[in-house]
Design a protein around this motif. Structure first.
Motif, PDB file in Angstrom:
ATOM      1  N   ASP A  97      24.949  43.941  11.697  1.00  0.00           N
ATOM      2  CA  ASP A  97      24.186  44.853  10.842  1.00  0.00           C
ATOM      3  C   ASP A  97      24.766  44.828   9.432  1.00  0.00           C
ATOM      4  OD1 ASP A  97      22.367  45.817  12.730  1.00  0.00           O
ATOM      5  OD2 ASP A  97      23.828  47.242  13.518  1.00  0.00           O
ATOM      6  N   THR A 112      24.394  50.036  21.514  1.00  0.00           N
ATOM      7  CA  THR A 112      24.839  50.140  22.903  1.00  0.00           C
ATOM      8  C   THR A 112      26.343  49.895  23.021  1.00  0.00           C
ATOM      9  OG1 THR A 112      22.705  49.237  23.499  1.00  0.00           O
ATOM     10  CG2 THR A 112      24.375  49.253  25.222  1.00  0.00           C
ATOM     11  N   ASP A 117      18.465  59.843   9.520  1.00  0.00           N
ATOM     12  CA  ASP A 117      18.634  58.469   9.980  1.00  0.00           C
ATOM     13  C   ASP A 117      19.881  58.444  10.867  1.00  0.00           C
ATOM     14  OD1 ASP A 117      18.701  55.767  10.231  1.00  0.00           O
ATOM     15  OD2 ASP A 117      18.771  55.318   8.080  1.00  0.00           O
ATOM     16  N   ILE A 118      19.697  58.212  12.146  1.00  0.00           N
ATOM     17  CA  ILE A 118      20.841  58.179  13.059  1.00  0.00           C
ATOM     18  C   ILE A 118      21.102  56.731  13.452  1.00  0.00           C
ATOM     19  CG2 ILE A 118      19.534  58.540  15.216  1.00  0.00           C
ATOM     20  CD1 ILE A 118      21.832  60.490  16.039  1.00  0.00           C
TER      21      ILE A 118
HETATM   22  O1  DLL Z   1      19.144  51.126  19.202  1.00  0.00           O
HETATM   23  C1  DLL Z   1      20.781  52.797  19.823  1.00  0.00           C
HETATM   24  C2  DLL Z   1      19.954  53.810  19.133  1.00  0.00           C
HETATM   25  C3  DLL Z   1      18.913  54.422  19.798  1.00  0.00           C
HETATM   26  C4  DLL Z   1      20.278  54.186  17.841  1.00  0.00           C
HETATM   27  C5  DLL Z   1      18.168  55.403  19.177  1.00  0.00           C
HETATM   28  C6  DLL Z   1      19.583  55.192  17.205  1.00  0.00           C
HETATM   29  C7  DLL Z   1      18.522  55.802  17.876  1.00  0.00           C
HETATM   30  P1  DLL Z   1      20.614  48.995  20.666  1.00  0.00           P
HETATM   31  O2  DLL Z   1      19.338  48.850  21.411  1.00  0.00           O
HETATM   32  O3  DLL Z   1      21.852  48.412  21.236  1.00  0.00           O
HETATM   33  O4  DLL Z   1      20.962  50.508  20.450  1.00  0.00           O
HETATM   34  O5  DLL Z   1      20.364  48.404  19.223  1.00  0.00           O
HETATM   35  C8  DLL Z   1      21.337  48.507  18.226  1.00  0.00           C
HETATM   36  O6  DLL Z   1      19.657  48.699  16.509  1.00  0.00           O
HETATM   37  O7  DLL Z   1      22.725  46.999  15.861  1.00  0.00           O
HETATM   38  C9  DLL Z   1      20.843  47.974  14.619  1.00  0.00           C
HETATM   39  O8  DLL Z   1      20.453  46.645  14.347  1.00  0.00           O
HETATM   40  C10 DLL Z   1      19.624  48.767  15.100  1.00  0.00           C
HETATM   41  N1  DLL Z   1      19.713  50.165  14.670  1.00  0.00           N
HETATM   42  C11 DLL Z   1      20.194  51.212  15.360  1.00  0.00           C
HETATM   43  N2  DLL Z   1      20.091  52.337  14.622  1.00  0.00           N
HETATM   44  C12 DLL Z   1      19.564  51.978  13.426  1.00  0.00           C
HETATM   45  C13 DLL Z   1      19.233  52.681  12.240  1.00  0.00           C
HETATM   46  C14 DLL Z   1      20.183  51.407  19.779  1.00  0.00           C
HETATM   47  N3  DLL Z   1      19.398  53.987  12.117  1.00  0.00           N
HETATM   48  C15 DLL Z   1      20.794  47.939  16.951  1.00  0.00           C
HETATM   49  N4  DLL Z   1      18.720  51.953  11.204  1.00  0.00           N
HETATM   50  C16 DLL Z   1      21.771  48.037  15.810  1.00  0.00           C
HETATM   51  C17 DLL Z   1      18.513  50.628  11.313  1.00  0.00           C
HETATM   52  C18 DLL Z   1      19.323  50.586  13.462  1.00  0.00           C
HETATM   53  N5  DLL Z   1      18.803  49.924  12.409  1.00  0.00           N
END
Ligand code: DLL
Length: 430
Positions: free
Chosen positions: A299, A235, A230-231
């Motif tokens: 979060d 942004t 789980d990564i």
């Molecule tokens: O989602 C960055 C990312 C991309 C993380 C790929 C991991 C893998 P944003 O689009 O800005 O960036 O959305 C960020 O996604 O505040 C959380 O609510 C949610 N989120 C990110 N990772 C997780 C996770 C990317 N591992 C928002 N588990 C964050 C649950 C996650 N929610």
């Protein structure tokens, strides 16, 4: 060469954090008109930061600040030092744009290489990247980390399943990186096409959205993988790669030498006691172009006790349990989708996919319809008893009545990006 500082002691870390905090506040105050105004209004001058507890006196930053200050919010360096921007779409309002200097991009890749290393990825691995490239931080983040580690990147992005299956088999990919939704889609495609014996994937790295236990189990079974990691990331905080679970899967180790994580009560905005669930607030220690000072992520998570047998010195937070803005109110009860996930994950005979629909009934009362997929080998004859069982469990654990409809396996949409599960049709919303 290791990206993990195994020799990071508590003393060393505290020094890095205090130096980084002092630097960030001085830098933001001097170079970002937005932060200077905010800090001045709060009566804070850079020299007021003398120890780590002083962070509690600093004002919060929130996504509305980023939207109000569009197009270059938080900017703290001249334009000729900005080498890249990324952006993520807010659900409402302007995109959140984040700027990066050369150093920011470099530190992010370093952090990401650390994530791969913690997941046991080595230069021998072949990493198939299925997240979006472009303005979104995901693709380029996974790619830069992979190159920094020295593994082979297979940069496909969220292409169609055909292309992913072909490349996975032909390139003999060993690691697959995607959103949870995309991993499920791929796992089902691989199963449908009878490719399990032809693929070499050992590890899956998932992020960008919550992944229920049921979904994790299903993906593991269908793809025959040993580990799902789980990564986490967002942004505003560089992008993906701010932390990941290790092979023990006890929680997410986060890079406390790059940022300070606080957990606050989202209502009172006060820190919660250690180990309690609350909203994650982040302050960066080295970020140049768009530093974050007490940025509210919305979060929900908690800090876990740091006694992971893996031996890395970085602290742990729990998986993301939900978002403060995910919560919906149904018949005066506050419900997070993760609570429904938990109930469904305990029930046998159903798949991992579900949707929640909230509607007004003709009598004016709200009703909640939970649509759940039958498991792949499930029988229609069991639908009535399954829906009864789910509805009883929801009532027992969440204290609300619901209607449950069991649908065919594969009936609910699959997506390559982040999935939407809650549909609120009250007040004409979809
Ligand atoms: O989602 C960055 C990312 C991309 C993380 C790929 C991991 C893998 P944003 O689009 O800005 O960036 O959305 C960020 O996604 O505040 C959380 O609510 C949610 N989120 C990110 N990772 C997780 C996770 C990317 N591992 C928002 N588990 C964050 C649950 C996650 N929610």
């Amino acid at each position: 060469m290791s990206f993990i500082a195994y020799d990071l002691t508590d003393d060393k870390l505290q020094k890095i954090q205090l130096d980084g905090l002092k630097w960030t506040i001085a830098h933001a105050h001097k170079n970002s008109p937005f932060y200077r105004k905010k800090l001045n209004e709060a009566g804070i001058q850079p020299q007021d930061i003398q120890n780590l507890n002083d962070i509690h006196a600093l004002p919060f930053t929130d996504k509305v600040d980023l939207q109000n200050e569009y197009p270059f919010p938080l900017r703290a360096v001249p334009f000729d030092r900005i080498t890249r921007i990324h952006a993520s779409s807010g659900t409402t309002g302007k995109r959140k744009v984040i700027c990066y200097t050369k150093k920011d991009v470099d530190l992010w890749a370093e952090m990401f290489a650390r994530c791969y290393e913690l997941a046991g990825v080595t230069p021998e691995d072949r990493v198939q990247i299925a997240v979006g490239y472009g303005l979104w931080t995901a693709g380029v983040g996974f790619q830069a980390g992979c190159e920094r580690l020295g593994a082979m990147a297979i940069p496909i992005g969220p292409a169609n399943a055909e292309m992913h299956c072909e490349m996975m088999v032909d390139m003999e990919a060993t690691v697959f990186c995607s959103t949870a939704s995309m991993a499920l889609l791929m796992a089902e495609e691989i199963d449908k096409r009878n490719l399990v014996s032809k693929i070499k994937i050992k590890k899956i790295i998932l992020g960008a959205e919550r992944c229920s236990d049921a979904m994790r189990t299903r993906i593991k079974e269908l793809m025959g993988v040993e580990h799902i990691f789980d990564i986490y990331g967002l942004t505003e905080l560089y992008g993906p790669g701010t932390g990941i679970d290790c092979l023990q899967h006890n929680g997410i180790h986060y890079w406390s030498d790059y940022f300070i994580f606080e957990i606050i009560d989202p209502v009172t905005l006060k820190p919660v006691s250690h180990g309690k669930e609350g909203e994650l607030v982040v302050t960066t220690l080295h970020k140049e172009a768009s530093p974050l000072i007490r940025y509210r992520t919305h979060d929900l998570t908690r800090i876990l006790d740091h006694n992971c047998p893996c031996g890395v010195p970085y602290p742990l937070h729990d998986r993301i349990l939900g978002r403060t803005d995910d919560m919906f109110i149904y018949r005066a009860v506050n419900i997070y989708p993760s609570q429904i996930d938990h109930v469904l994950s305990q029930i046998k005979g159903i798949g991992s996919e579900y949707q929640i629909h909230l509607k007004h009934k003709e009598n004016g009362r709200d009703m909640m319809l939970v649509r759940v997929e039958r498991e792949m080998a499930g029988r229609k004859d069991d639908d009535a008893s399954l829906s009864e069982l789910i509805s009883t469990e929801i009532r027992r654990k969440i204290l609300v009545r619901s209607q449950v409809e069991i649908v065919e396996h594969g009936f609910l949409p699959r997506t390559q990006r982040k999935i939407q599960r809650v549909f609120d049709h009250r007040n004409g919303n979809v």
